[in-house]
Design an enzyme around this catalytic site. Structure first.
Site, mmCIF file in Angstrom:
data_model
loop_
_atom_site.group_PDB
_atom_site.id
_atom_site.type_symbol
_atom_site.label_atom_id
_atom_site.label_comp_id
_atom_site.label_asym_id
_atom_site.label_seq_id
_atom_site.Cartn_x
_atom_site.Cartn_y
_atom_site.Cartn_z
ATOM 1 N N LYS A 1 -8.894 6.383 -19.359
ATOM 2 C CA LYS A 1 -9.243 6.926 -20.672
ATOM 3 C C LYS A 1 -8.031 6.887 -21.616
ATOM 4 O O LYS A 1 -7.527 5.823 -21.889
ATOM 5 C CB LYS A 1 -9.834 8.322 -20.483
ATOM 6 C CG LYS A 1 -10.947 8.369 -19.409
ATOM 7 C CD LYS A 1 -12.159 7.605 -19.868
ATOM 8 C CE LYS A 1 -13.227 7.286 -18.861
ATOM 9 N NZ LYS A 1 -13.230 7.766 -17.527
ATOM 10 N N ASP B 1 -8.589 18.630 -13.755
ATOM 11 C CA ASP B 1 -8.830 17.317 -14.355
ATOM 12 C C ASP B 1 -8.401 17.408 -15.824
ATOM 13 O O ASP B 1 -9.062 18.050 -16.633
ATOM 14 C CB ASP B 1 -10.324 16.967 -14.226
ATOM 15 C CG ASP B 1 -10.631 15.569 -14.743
ATOM 16 O OD1 ASP B 1 -9.889 15.069 -15.607
ATOM 17 O OD2 ASP B 1 -11.633 14.979 -14.292
ATOM 18 N N ARG C 1 0.841 -1.204 0.000
ATOM 19 C CA ARG C 1 0.000 0.000 0.000
ATOM 20 C C ARG C 1 0.881 1.260 0.000
ATOM 21 O O ARG C 1 0.562 2.256 -0.622
ATOM 22 C CB ARG C 1 -0.955 -0.012 1.209
ATOM 23 C CG ARG C 1 -1.777 1.247 1.342
ATOM 24 C CD ARG C 1 -3.028 1.116 2.211
ATOM 25 N NE ARG C 1 -2.906 0.191 3.308
ATOM 26 C CZ ARG C 1 -2.215 0.410 4.435
ATOM 27 N NH1 ARG C 1 -1.576 1.559 4.613
ATOM 28 N NH2 ARG C 1 -2.158 -0.492 5.379
ATOM 29 N N TYR D 1 -17.714 16.330 -15.342
ATOM 30 C CA TYR D 1 -18.019 14.904 -15.408
ATOM 31 C C TYR D 1 -19.001 14.527 -14.277
ATOM 32 O O TYR D 1 -18.838 14.968 -13.131
ATOM 33 C CB TYR D 1 -16.704 14.117 -15.306
ATOM 34 C CG TYR D 1 -16.937 12.666 -15.010
ATOM 35 C CD1 TYR D 1 -17.679 11.872 -15.876
ATOM 36 C CD2 TYR D 1 -16.441 12.086 -13.852
ATOM 37 C CE1 TYR D 1 -17.928 10.553 -15.588
ATOM 38 C CE2 TYR D 1 -16.678 10.758 -13.562
ATOM 39 C CZ TYR D 1 -17.430 9.998 -14.435
ATOM 40 O OH TYR D 1 -17.691 8.694 -14.142
HETATM 41 C C1 LIG Z 1 -13.174 13.832 -17.145
HETATM 42 C C2 LIG Z 1 -13.288 12.646 -16.226
HETATM 43 N N1 LIG Z 1 -12.753 12.717 -15.002
HETATM 44 C C3 LIG Z 1 -12.815 11.683 -14.140
HETATM 45 C C4 LIG Z 1 -13.458 10.514 -14.479
HETATM 46 C C5 LIG Z 1 -13.532 9.385 -13.483
HETATM 47 O O1 LIG Z 1 -12.641 8.389 -13.827
HETATM 48 P P1 LIG Z 1 -12.812 6.833 -13.448
HETATM 49 O O2 LIG Z 1 -14.003 6.342 -14.188
HETATM 50 O O3 LIG Z 1 -11.506 6.249 -13.901
HETATM 51 O O4 LIG Z 1 -13.000 6.772 -11.974
HETATM 52 C C6 LIG Z 1 -14.033 10.390 -15.745
HETATM 53 C C7 LIG Z 1 -14.734 9.152 -16.119
HETATM 54 O O5 LIG Z 1 -15.446 9.093 -17.087
HETATM 55 C C8 LIG Z 1 -13.946 11.487 -16.641
HETATM 56 O O6 LIG Z 1 -14.486 11.431 -17.859
#
Ligand SMILES: Cc1ncc(COP(=O)(O)O)c(C=O)c1O
Length: 383
Positions: free
Chosen positions: A199, A174, A50, A102
Site C-alpha cells: 500500500k 496493523d 531465504r 481487513y
Molecule cells: C489493512 C490491511 N492489512 C493487510 C492487508 C494484506 O496485505 P497484502 O495484500 O499485501 O497481503 C491489506 C490488503 O489490502 C490491508 O488493507
C-alpha cells in the site's frame, strides 16, 4: 558528541543504508542471488537467500528505523507478514482481534488460526471495556487495527497497551493505513507493528510486500526463526522497489491527504451521499482520540450512498480511479468493500459489522483534485 537524531523526512529518503557500501552506488543493488560462496567452507553474514539477502536487509533495517524498533522483517505480502507475526502464538492460545478489520485478515484469523488450535474472538476494540471482558486465562495477544478498515473505528492504543501489560498479553498492530509517518505504535508501547507494504509504503501499485517491526529482541528472535523456517520472504527486486517507494512516502502521503480532505468535504455536501467517514472531518466521532495517537488523517475515506443503484452507476462511470481492492497508490483507487476488499467476510457478518452494500472506499491519489472531483461528480449524477 552524538550527531542530532534525523527527522522522519530524512530517514525516509536515506533509510538505514542509502548507498552500496561496496561501490558507493546511489542505491543498494538488487542482489539477485539464491546463495553465497562459503569461502573455505565457512559461511559469512549472508549464507542462503531465504535466511538473508542484502537488498531485503536494506528494507528490513529501514522499517525498524522508521518505526523505532530493534529489528525489521520483510515478507512476500502483507498477509505473509501478518501470518508470520502471529506465529508468536501457539496451540491453546486465544487471540482478541477487531470485529471490523481487513477481509483477508478476517479470513486468516477465523479460518486458518483455529486449524492450528488458536481461538480468536472478534471484539469492538473501540470500547476498552469490551476488550477487557473478552480476556480469558489463555488469552495471549491483542491484534489491533486503527483506524479500522473500512469503518474507521478508532481504538485507544494507550488503553490497549495498558490492558495488555496488566494481563501479560502481546500487542500486534496493523499500521498499513497510517504508516510510520503518521502513527508510530511502538513508541506507544505496542510490541509488533505490521504493514501491507503493498500500500502506501510501496506507493505505486506495482508491488506486493509486507513488513514487520518489533520492539524487543526476544520477539525479534522468534519472528526471525519463523521467517527463516517458513520462507515467505520478500525477493530482492521487490525489496529494491519497496525501498524506492519509501523514499517518497512523505511527499506522496501529504499530497494524497490534502486531496482526501477536500474530497471528503465535497462528498459530504453531495446530495447522493448519506455519510462520509474520514478522520480529517471535524464531525468525525473518534477525531480527538485519533489525533492523540496519530499526526494525520491519512488518505483513505469511506462513504455511503443513499441509493444502492447509485453504487453500480458510480463503478461504471468512474474513469479516473482504478476500481480495485487496494489502496495507497499514487493513483486514486475506488473499492466496493462489500464485493472486493471484504468479499471473504460472509454477508451476514458484514451486516452485523455495519458494512453495507452502499459503502465505497476511496484511497485518494495525488492527481489534480479538480479532475478527481469532476470524474466522481459525473459518476454520482442522477441517471
Ligand atoms: C489493512 C490491511 N492489512 C493487510 C492487508 C494484506 O496485505 P497484502 O495484500 O499485501 O497481503 C491489506 C490488503 O489490502 C490491508 O488493507
Amino acid at each position: 558528541m552524538n550527531p542530532p537524531a534525523k527527522r522522519i523526512a530524512t530517514l525516509l529518503v536515506h533509510q538505514g543504508q542509502d548507498r552500496d557500501p561496496a561501490t558507493g552506488a546511489s542505491t543498494v543493488p538488487i542482489y539477485q542471488a539464491s546463495t553465497y560462496h562459503h569461502s573455505g567452507g565457512v559461511g559469512q553474514e549472508f549464507d542462503y537467500a531465504r535466511s538473508g539477502n542484502p537488498s531485503r536487509r536494506q528494507v528490513e533495517d529501514a522499517i525498524a528505523l522508521l518505526e523505532g524498533g530493534v529489528r525489521g522483517f520483510a515478507f512476500a505480502s502483507g498477509m505473509a507478514a501478518i501470518g508470520s507475526a502471529l506465529s508468536l502464538l501457539e496451540a491453546g492460545d486465544h487471540l482478541i482481534a477487531p470485529d471490523d478489520l481487513y477481509g483477508g485478515s478476517y479470513r486468516y484469523l477465523t479460518m486458518m488460526l483455529p486449524r492450528n488450535g488458536i481461538e480468536v474472538s472478534l471484539i469492538d476494540q473501540s470500547d476498552p471495556d469490551r476488550v477487557e471482558a473478552a480476556i480469558r486465562p489463555n488469552t495471549r495477544a491483542l491484534f489491533l487495527e486503527t483506524p479500522s478498515n473500512p469503518l474507521f473505528k478508532i481504538t485507544d492504543l494507550r488503553s490497549m497497551v495498558s490492558l495488555a501489560r496488566q494481563h501479560g498479553l502481546l500487542t500486534l498492530l496493523d499500521n498499513t493505513f497510517m504508516t510510520p509517518l503518521l502513527q508510530r505504535p511502538l513508541e506507544l508501547g505496542v510490541d509488533v507493528t505490521i504493514h501491507s507494504a503493498t500500500k502506501f509504503l510501496g506507493g505505486h501499485s506495482d508491488l506486493l510486500a509486507g513488513l514487520v517491526a518489533v520492539s524487543d529482541r526476544d520477539i525479534a528472535g522468534k519472528i526471525k526463526r519463523f521467517q527463516n523456517s517458513f520462507g515467505a520472504v520478500l525477493g530482492p527486486f521487490d525489496s529494491f522497489l519497496l525501498s524506492r517507494g519509501i523514499k517518497t512516502l512523505k511527499v506522496r502521503l501529504e499530497a494524497s491527504e490534502h486531496n482526501a480532505l477536500e474530497l471528503a468535504t465535497r462528498l459530504s455536501e453531495h446530495p447522493a451521499v448519506a455519510r462520509v467517514i474520514y478522520p480529517g472531518l471535524t464531525d468525525f466521532p473518534g477525531r480527538n482520540l485519533h489525533f492523540s495517537q496519530a499526526t494525520g488523517a491519512g488518505a483513505v475515506l469511506s462513504f455511503e450512498l443513499k441509493d444502492t443503484s447509485a453504487v453500480q452507476a458510480l463503478l461504471d462511470r468512474a474513469k479516473l480511479p482504478i476500481v480495485a481492492p487496494s489502496l495507497g497508490g499514487v493513483e486514486t483507487i475506488l473499492t466496493h468493500c462489500w464485493s472486493m476488499s471484504h468479499a471473504a467476510i460472509p454477508a451476514v457478518v458484514k451486516e452485523q459489522m455495519g458494512l453495507s452494500q452502499n459503502l465505497l472506499r476511496i484511497s485518494v491519489g495525488i492527481e489534480d483534485i479538480e479532475d478527481l472531483w469532476d470524474d466522481l461528480a459525473q459518476g454520482l449524477r442522477e441517471a
